[in-house]
Design a protein around this motif. Structure first.
Motif, PDB file in Angstrom:
ATOM      1  N   SER A 123      12.914  82.977   0.279  1.00 30.40           N
ATOM      2  CA  SER A 123      13.915  82.997  -0.775  1.00 30.40           C
ATOM      3  C   SER A 123      14.791  84.220  -0.586  1.00 30.40           C
ATOM      4  O   SER A 123      14.640  84.978   0.373  1.00 30.40           O
ATOM      5  N   CYS A 143      10.244  78.043  -9.545  1.00 32.40           N
ATOM      6  CA  CYS A 143      11.400  78.135  -8.660  1.00 32.40           C
ATOM      7  C   CYS A 143      11.399  79.451  -7.908  1.00 32.40           C
ATOM      8  O   CYS A 143      10.783  80.432  -8.322  1.00 32.40           O
ATOM      9  N   LEU A 146      16.538  79.539  -4.757  1.00 34.25           N
ATOM     10  CA  LEU A 146      17.278  78.445  -4.142  1.00 34.25           C
ATOM     11  C   LEU A 146      16.639  77.075  -4.329  1.00 34.25           C
ATOM     12  O   LEU A 146      17.295  76.058  -4.110  1.00 34.25           O
ATOM     13  N   GLU A 147      15.357  77.027  -4.714  1.00 32.96           N
ATOM     14  CA  GLU A 147      14.649  75.753  -4.785  1.00 32.96           C
ATOM     15  C   GLU A 147      13.796  75.667  -6.046  1.00 32.96           C
ATOM     16  O   GLU A 147      13.338  76.687  -6.565  1.00 32.96           O
ATOM     17  N   LEU A 164       9.000  69.497  -3.847  1.00 27.73           N
ATOM     18  CA  LEU A 164      10.372  69.984  -3.979  1.00 27.73           C
ATOM     19  C   LEU A 164      11.188  68.956  -4.753  1.00 27.73           C
ATOM     20  O   LEU A 164      11.264  67.791  -4.365  1.00 27.73           O
ATOM     21  N   GLY A 167      17.402  71.596  -5.242  1.00 29.44           N
ATOM     22  CA  GLY A 167      17.895  72.711  -4.445  1.00 29.44           C
ATOM     23  C   GLY A 167      19.247  73.165  -4.972  1.00 29.44           C
ATOM     24  O   GLY A 167      20.012  72.361  -5.527  1.00 29.44           O
ATOM     25  N   TYR A 168      19.510  74.428  -4.822  1.00 27.25           N
ATOM     26  CA  TYR A 168      20.787  74.978  -5.289  1.00 27.25           C
ATOM     27  C   TYR A 168      21.939  74.305  -4.541  1.00 27.25           C
ATOM     28  O   TYR A 168      21.953  74.261  -3.304  1.00 27.25           O
ATOM     29  N   ASP A 169      22.903  73.786  -5.303  1.00 25.67           N
ATOM     30  CA  ASP A 169      23.984  73.000  -4.700  1.00 25.67           C
ATOM     31  C   ASP A 169      25.250  73.809  -4.427  1.00 25.67           C
ATOM     32  O   ASP A 169      26.277  73.255  -4.032  1.00 25.67           O
TER      33      ASP A 169
END
Length: 208
Positions: A123, A143, A146-147, A164, A167-169
């Protein structure tokens, strides 16, 4: 400080009396209702160790802390997030440095058991992490920056198997920049809200 309720008012019973003096991990003082439905456990973690403290609070007494060493030693200054499940049967703590730590909790004795550990995927350094339980306590969400992951606690008796789920878009606050995954809170509406940064005007929401 101890307050005593008298009809519709509160009376100060005593103050400035130390219950415990030690180096503690900041940001992780938690409360869990005792199995009797009346008293409370106040819990916190010793700094850079695997020691937990549990203090029983009743209507007229604050009992001395119970100390327990269990699970993996937290060797970093774990600035993450800790939570009890809604029914108080599980406790979880997550930080980028210390990973995800999951325990069973006994609401009668204030004792932890069955420690499980999951090391975080890579991360962004120096970012905090968050976690929350689902309203029924079956799922744990956690979290890194980023995930976002989900753990089904019905199948996590011996180990943690995360899935999972997001995820960060790349969405950015027009003024303050990135909206990453940070600390979270289960709200009364049954949704989980995730902070995105100290200055961002946006939140992530887990609707279901």
């Amino acid at each position: 400080m101890l307050l005593e309720r008298q009809q519709d008012s509160l009376k100060l019973v005593y103050k400035h009396k130390f219950i415990l003096q030690d180096s503690l991990t900041y940001g992780n003082f938690q409360a869990c209702k005792h199995a009797n439905g009346r008293d409370w456990w106040i819990t916190f973690m010793k700094f850079k160790s695997n020691v937990f403290y549990s203090i029983l609070v009743t209507p007229d007494t604050i009992y001395p802390p119970k100390q327990q060493a269990i699970g993996k030693i937290r060797e970093a200054d774990a600035g993450g997030q800790g939570k009890f499940s809604p029914k108080g049967t599980h406790f979880a703590f997550a930080s980028i440095e210390c990973g995800l730590n999951l325990y069973d909790f006994n609401r009668v004795t204030g004792k932890y058991s069955n420690p499980r550990y999951f090391k975080y995927p890579n991360s962004i350094p120096d970012y905090s992490s968050g976690l929350s339980f689902s309203p029924d306590g079956r799922f744990l969400y956690f979290c890194n920056a980023l995930e976002m992951y989900q753990v089904d606690l019905n199948g996590a008796n011996d180990s943690i198997v995360p899935e999972l789920i997001a995820g960060y878009d790349g969405f950015k606050d027009p003024i303050f920049g990135e909206t990453l995954f940070l600390h979270s809170q289960l709200a009364p509406d049954g949704k989980i809200y995730w902070g995105t940064g100290p200055t961002s005007r946006f939140l992530h929401v887990t609707n279901y």
